[in-house]
Every structure is written in C-alpha cells, then in structure tokens.
Design a protein around this motif. Structure first.
Motif, PDB file in Angstrom:
ATOM      1  N   ALA A 166     104.624  68.801  26.524  1.00 31.41           N
ATOM      2  CA  ALA A 166     105.643  69.214  25.589  1.00 31.41           C
ATOM      3  C   ALA A 166     105.490  70.923  25.543  1.00 31.41           C
ATOM      4  O   ALA A 166     106.574  71.548  25.537  1.00 31.41           O
ATOM      5  CB  ALA A 166     105.494  68.645  24.389  1.00 31.41           C
ATOM      6  N   ALA A 167     104.308  71.271  25.452  1.00 30.76           N
ATOM      7  CA  ALA A 167     103.849  72.717  25.154  1.00 30.76           C
ATOM      8  C   ALA A 167     104.367  73.674  26.589  1.00 30.76           C
ATOM      9  O   ALA A 167     105.182  74.529  26.414  1.00 30.76           O
ATOM     10  CB  ALA A 167     102.804  73.196  24.750  1.00 30.76           C
ATOM     11  N   ILE A 168     103.873  72.823  27.615  1.00 31.88           N
ATOM     12  CA  ILE A 168     104.199  73.729  28.936  1.00 31.88           C
ATOM     13  C   ILE A 168     105.757  73.643  29.069  1.00 31.88           C
ATOM     14  O   ILE A 168     106.257  74.633  29.625  1.00 31.88           O
ATOM     15  CB  ILE A 168     103.365  72.755  30.078  1.00 31.88           C
ATOM     16  N   ASP A 169     106.459  72.505  28.972  1.00 29.72           N
ATOM     17  CA  ASP A 169     107.743  72.484  29.187  1.00 29.72           C
ATOM     18  C   ASP A 169     108.729  73.255  28.417  1.00 29.72           C
ATOM     19  O   ASP A 169     109.924  73.577  28.730  1.00 29.72           O
ATOM     20  CB  ASP A 169     108.110  71.063  29.328  1.00 29.72           C
ATOM     21  N   ALA A 170     108.142  73.347  27.155  1.00 29.98           N
ATOM     22  CA  ALA A 170     108.870  74.162  26.176  1.00 29.98           C
ATOM     23  C   ALA A 170     108.865  75.707  26.108  1.00 29.98           C
ATOM     24  O   ALA A 170     109.756  76.352  25.683  1.00 29.98           O
ATOM     25  CB  ALA A 170     108.697  73.837  24.591  1.00 29.98           C
ATOM     26  N   GLY A 171     107.724  76.146  26.680  1.00 34.43           N
ATOM     27  CA  GLY A 171     107.395  77.815  26.512  1.00 34.43           C
ATOM     28  C   GLY A 171     106.509  78.387  27.611  1.00 34.43           C
ATOM     29  O   GLY A 171     106.463  79.439  27.774  1.00 34.43           O
ATOM     30  N   VAL A 172     105.605  77.589  28.474  1.00 29.63           N
ATOM     31  CA  VAL A 172     104.758  78.100  29.609  1.00 29.63           C
ATOM     32  C   VAL A 172     105.524  78.011  30.716  1.00 29.63           C
ATOM     33  O   VAL A 172     105.215  79.342  31.289  1.00 29.63           O
ATOM     34  CB  VAL A 172     103.528  77.269  29.231  1.00 29.63           C
ATOM     35  N   GLY A 173     105.940  77.160  31.216  1.00 27.50           N
ATOM     36  CA  GLY A 173     106.364  77.054  32.795  1.00 27.50           C
ATOM     37  C   GLY A 173     107.647  78.086  33.136  1.00 27.50           C
ATOM     38  O   GLY A 173     108.320  78.341  32.383  1.00 27.50           O
ATOM     39  N   PRO A 174     107.680  78.199  34.516  1.00 25.25           N
ATOM     40  CA  PRO A 174     108.674  79.025  35.055  1.00 25.25           C
ATOM     41  C   PRO A 174     110.180  78.807  34.494  1.00 25.25           C
ATOM     42  O   PRO A 174     110.968  79.502  34.528  1.00 25.25           O
ATOM     43  CB  PRO A 174     108.657  79.004  36.528  1.00 25.25           C
ATOM     44  N   GLN A 175     110.272  77.341  34.239  1.00 27.32           N
ATOM     45  CA  GLN A 175     111.667  76.960  33.688  1.00 27.32           C
ATOM     46  C   GLN A 175     111.947  77.094  32.324  1.00 27.32           C
ATOM     47  O   GLN A 175     112.943  77.194  31.929  1.00 27.32           O
ATOM     48  CB  GLN A 175     111.778  75.130  34.121  1.00 27.32           C
ATOM     49  N   ALA A 176     110.897  77.432  31.762  1.00 32.25           N
ATOM     50  CA  ALA A 176     111.125  77.577  30.024  1.00 32.25           C
ATOM     51  C   ALA A 176     110.729  79.022  29.753  1.00 32.25           C
ATOM     52  O   ALA A 176     111.484  79.488  28.786  1.00 32.25           O
ATOM     53  CB  ALA A 176     110.484  76.526  29.306  1.00 32.25           C
ATOM     54  N   THR A 178      99.781  83.238  35.175  1.00 28.48           N
ATOM     55  CA  THR A 178      98.595  83.099  34.960  1.00 28.48           C
ATOM     56  C   THR A 178      98.389  81.969  34.016  1.00 28.48           C
ATOM     57  O   THR A 178      97.757  80.983  34.213  1.00 28.48           O
ATOM     58  CB  THR A 178      98.039  84.253  34.336  1.00 28.48           C
ATOM     59  N   ASP A 179      99.256  81.821  33.218  1.00 28.54           N
ATOM     60  CA  ASP A 179      99.293  80.775  31.913  1.00 28.54           C
ATOM     61  C   ASP A 179      99.578  79.551  32.572  1.00 28.54           C
ATOM     62  O   ASP A 179      98.845  78.392  32.356  1.00 28.54           O
ATOM     63  CB  ASP A 179     100.118  80.985  30.896  1.00 28.54           C
ATOM     64  N   THR A 180     100.613  79.314  33.477  1.00 25.49           N
ATOM     65  CA  THR A 180     101.024  77.992  33.962  1.00 25.49           C
ATOM     66  C   THR A 180      99.763  77.564  34.951  1.00 25.49           C
ATOM     67  O   THR A 180      99.579  76.451  34.890  1.00 25.49           O
ATOM     68  CB  THR A 180     102.166  78.169  34.629  1.00 25.49           C
ATOM     69  N   ALA A 181      99.420  78.403  35.870  1.00 27.61           N
ATOM     70  CA  ALA A 181      98.337  78.031  36.887  1.00 27.61           C
ATOM     71  C   ALA A 181      97.090  77.320  36.040  1.00 27.61           C
ATOM     72  O   ALA A 181      96.621  76.510  36.498  1.00 27.61           O
ATOM     73  CB  ALA A 181      98.129  79.174  37.807  1.00 27.61           C
ATOM     74  N   ALA A 182      96.818  78.208  35.250  1.00 27.83           N
ATOM     75  CA  ALA A 182      95.551  77.850  34.482  1.00 27.83           C
ATOM     76  C   ALA A 182      95.730  76.544  33.686  1.00 27.83           C
ATOM     77  O   ALA A 182      94.519  75.715  33.862  1.00 27.83           O
ATOM     78  CB  ALA A 182      95.248  78.954  33.522  1.00 27.83           C
ATOM     79  N   ILE A 183      97.007  76.274  32.938  1.00 24.08           N
ATOM     80  CA  ILE A 183      96.882  74.942  32.139  1.00 24.08           C
ATOM     81  C   ILE A 183      96.831  73.929  33.148  1.00 24.08           C
ATOM     82  O   ILE A 183      96.568  72.780  32.851  1.00 24.08           O
ATOM     83  CB  ILE A 183      97.949  75.164  31.306  1.00 24.08           C
ATOM     84  N   LEU A 184      97.781  74.105  34.221  1.00 26.06           N
ATOM     85  CA  LEU A 184      97.839  72.867  35.107  1.00 26.06           C
ATOM     86  C   LEU A 184      96.627  72.674  35.747  1.00 26.06           C
ATOM     87  O   LEU A 184      96.146  71.288  35.771  1.00 26.06           O
ATOM     88  CB  LEU A 184      98.914  73.267  36.265  1.00 26.06           C
ATOM     89  N   TYR A 185      95.648  73.522  36.030  1.00 27.50           N
ATOM     90  CA  TYR A 185      94.443  73.102  36.795  1.00 27.50           C
ATOM     91  C   TYR A 185      93.415  72.249  35.738  1.00 27.50           C
ATOM     92  O   TYR A 185      92.638  71.844  36.068  1.00 27.50           O
ATOM     93  CB  TYR A 185      93.668  74.201  37.393  1.00 27.50           C
ATOM     94  N   ARG A 186      93.453  73.197  34.394  1.00 31.95           N
ATOM     95  CA  ARG A 186      92.484  72.666  33.466  1.00 31.95           C
ATOM     96  C   ARG A 186      92.907  71.289  33.116  1.00 31.95           C
ATOM     97  O   ARG A 186      92.261  70.444  32.810  1.00 31.95           O
ATOM     98  CB  ARG A 186      92.691  73.658  32.227  1.00 31.95           C
TER      99      ARG A 186
END
Length: 427
Positions: free
Chosen positions: A252-262, A272-280
């Motif tokens: 929910a946090a990724i899709d609402a504010g982190v990823g390239p689409q949001a 950097t934030d998206t790559a890091a959270i996806l791999y973690r």
C-alpha cells in the motif's frame, strides 16, 4: 532590509522580501509551496538576485531543471553589483548548477564561516543528501557532524538547524541526543518535513518500529503529496510495515507514494527508494512481481542513462539485475564513475551474481565494498540494503553464524530480528 535570519539583503519592496522569507521557510521545511513563494518574490521585484537564486534551488528540487537553470543565470547576472555576502550566496548555487560539487562545497564551508546564518546557502552542505553527504569520502558522517556543530550556536532556538544537527547526531550513533533535539525542533514547527524525516531515522536506529510507524502514519496524513519528501517518507512507511510483518501495508505504501507510478518527487528518490524496498521485501520473504522490476529498470534507463551519480547508479544496477537486463547492468559496471564509481562497479557485479544465484561470486564482490559503504552516500538506514544483502549472501553459502555475526557487529539494531528469511534471532 534584512531577511528572517538577519542577513542584509538587497530587495526593492517589503512584499518581495516577505515572499522570499516564506520561500526559505517552506524550502527548509521541505514543504510544498517554495517555488510559488520565490516566484511571487521575483514577480514583486524582478531585480531581486537572491529571490531568483532561491527560485532556482526550489525549481531544482522539484525537478524543473530548464527553468531552474534560467533562474540561476538571472541571479548571477543581477548579483554582480551586490555585496560580497550576496555575491557568494549566488555563486554557491552557480557552482552547484555547473556540476562542480567540490568547488561548491568548499565555497559553502568558507562562506558560512563569515555568514553562518545564511541558511539557504548553509543548507547545501547539510543533510545526508547534501554536498558533504554525496562527497564520496570516508568520514563524511563525522564531517557533517562537525559542520552542523559549528553552525548550531549561531542559530539559537531555530527549528531548522536543530533538525539538521539532530540528523548528524543520529548518523554518528548518538540516538538519544538526536531524539531529544529533534523533538525540540518539532515542538517549534511540527510541520517540518525534514524534522519528521529525521525523527523517523532516529526511531529506526533505536529499533522502535511500532512508535515509528504510528508517528509517521499520523504525520503523513496532512503532508501534501507534492512535497519533496512525500515519496521518501512513504518509503519509511513501507519499511516500518516490512519490519512489522505487514505485507499489505508494504505494498500500500509503495503503490501510494514510493514507486514510479505514484511518486511525484525527484527521480533519484523514486529510483533508489523503490529498488531498495523491493529487494528488502524479497529478502524478508515477500514475492515481488517481475513487472515491478522491469518497470523500474525502464525508469532507471530513462532518468539515469549515463553513470555519474553513484548512489543512483548502485540502485539502477540492482533494478537492471533483478529485471534480467544484462546489457544495462553491464554498462553500469563498465562505465561507473562519479564520487564512488570505484565502489559501484563491484556492487553492480554483485547484483548480477545474486540475480543468477552465484552466491560465491557475489560474496567476492561485496567484500570489496563493505568496509567503506558510507562513500556510496545515503543514510545508515538506506545503506542497510547492502548490510542485509551481505548477510543474506553469507546465509546462502551456509555461513549462518557469520551472517549473524556480521549484523551483530556492523548493524546491531537489525540483529535481534533480521528481516531476512531463514536468519532468525540466535537461540
């Protein structure tokens, strides 16, 4: 006239100065509206050199580079006839825009010795994303602490400088002192996004996930999603959810504010934030859809086609490796340059080895960088991507106790409950 920090300033009207001061406050708080305030200042006085410089900086941080460059050129032209403080103020930004970070850093540090309350110039060397933070040098965290320590006495009860110094304390392991100063800063201005951000870092370093998650959830509710830190604070929210075992909260946090689409922030933060959270998330056992990696790889290729920004390059390499885009990954490994290009190269090779599950090769590459990860930039929390990756590689090689020992000695805050599948707390 004088600005809100007591610096003499050449401006034609009180109205222009009022808008300028509002722009400075908004910018220092990472609040939305700095561009509009500086724009209003120069509309009231088109000959206002520092107004144009402030506008350039705000436009830069909102990703509007063509307009930002035009504004700094206007400021440079106007500043030629001003006093030394204002000339140097503008020159700091001119050097930044000219791609000369070492010269800009040296000038800022010299400038603030004479004009310590020139906050908008001083800001350039503050924070982990400033000219000191991205210097690529060993000891940058200590240098940042020395920098804010020297400035702090000149600012009195100022919420912005308190928050900057609190982060310096946090990144050098002084968590209790950091939290006390951050709370004092937020009591003076609770809508300081930098303060909320740095408090999240202190809570992370203290291992206080439950309190951190509650605080940030409440704070973000009233933060404009166009604010420069909205995406990164959403990353912190996703990270809290991950450490809390809440998979739905992560996505929910990724899709609402982190990823390239949001996200509406700067490309470097989105990448950097998206790559890091996806791999973690993968390390913690969550399944990451392949299209998330492929989409992020395309985003990285679009916004960072050439190497040179080492922190971004490291994460772009991760996205390309996980997406299976070997040509893009190889290009970063072959051409990496910038403040820590020599470290990006082995990290890129390590990501490639991890993607093909060649754990021994990954280990051989990672050991080349683990002693000096601070040179890559970012906060301790952001560099935990590498700490956790290293521990996971050891785990995959059957070196479970060594993996635990690595976290215990290097990042004890993660050792009690490592967010890595198969690496639980030691009995």
């Amino acid at each position: 006239m004088q600005d809100s920090y007591g610096n003499e300033i050449t401006v034609a009207s009180q109205s222009a100065l009022d808008h300028y001061d509002l722009g400075v406050r908004s910018f220092l708080a990472a609040d939305y509206g700095a561009v509009e305030a500086f724009q209003a200042a120069v509309e009231h006085d088109d000959s206002f050199a520092l107004g144009h410089a402030g506008l350039a900086r705000a436009l830069m941080m909102s990703g509007q580079m063509p307009l930002a460059k035009a504004a700094i050129e206007r400021a440079q032209t106007l500043a030629a006839k001003l006093d030394i403080r204002q000339c140097q103020h503008v020159e700091c930004f001119v050097l930044l825009f000219a791609g000369q970070p070492q010269k800009a850093r040296a000038l800022v540090k010299s400038h603030v010795r004479d004009y310590p309350r020139d906050a908008l110039a001083a800001q350039l060397c503050s924070n982990v994303f400033g000219l000191i933070g991205f210097s690529g040098e060993v000891g940058r965290e200590a240098e940042l602490l020395a920098y804010t320590s020297a400035l702090l006495p000149h600012y009195g009860e100022d919420w912005w400088m308190m928050s900057m110094h609190a982060l310096s304390l946090c990144e050098t392991g002084q968590i209790d002192a950091s939290m006390q100063l951050m709370d004092k800063s937020l009591a003076l201005n609770d809508r300081n996004a930098n303060g909320a951000h740095f408090k999240s870092h202190a809570q992370y370093e203290a291992g206080d996930a439950a309190a951190g998650r509650r605080y940030l959830s409440d704070w973000l509710a009233d933060y404009d999603d166009r604010g420069v830190l909205h995406g990164h604070l959403s990353w912190h929210a996703a990270l809290w959810a991950l450490h809390d075992g809440d998979a739905a909260g992560v996505w929910a946090a990724i899709d609402a504010g982190v990823g390239p689409q949001a996200a509406k922030g700067l490309p470097i933060n989105v990448l950097t934030d998206t790559a890091a959270i996806l791999y973690r998330a993968e390390l913690a056992g969550l399944s990451v859809a392949p299209e998330r990696w492929s989409g992020l790889s395309d985003y990285a290729a679009k916004f960072f086609p050439e190497t040179g920004q080492s922190f971004a390059d490291m994460h772009a390499a991760l996205a390309h490796a996980m997406a299976g885009n070997g040509d893009r990954l190889a290009y970063i490994g072959d051409t990496a340059k910038g403040f820590a290009g020599d470290l990006v190269q082995p990290v890129a090779r390590a990501w490639g080895a991890i993607a093909r599950q060649d754990w021994q090769a990954a280990l051989e590459e990672l050991v080349l960088v683990m002693s000096s990860t601070e040179r890559l930039g970012g906060s301790r929390a952001q560099r935990d991507l590498l700490e956790l990756t290293y521990a996971n590689v050891l785990l995959k090689l059957g070196l479970t106790e060594e993996a635990r020992r690595s976290l215990t000695t290097r990042r004890p805050v993660l050792a009690a409950a490592p967010p890595i599948v198969g690496l639980g707390a030691q009995p």
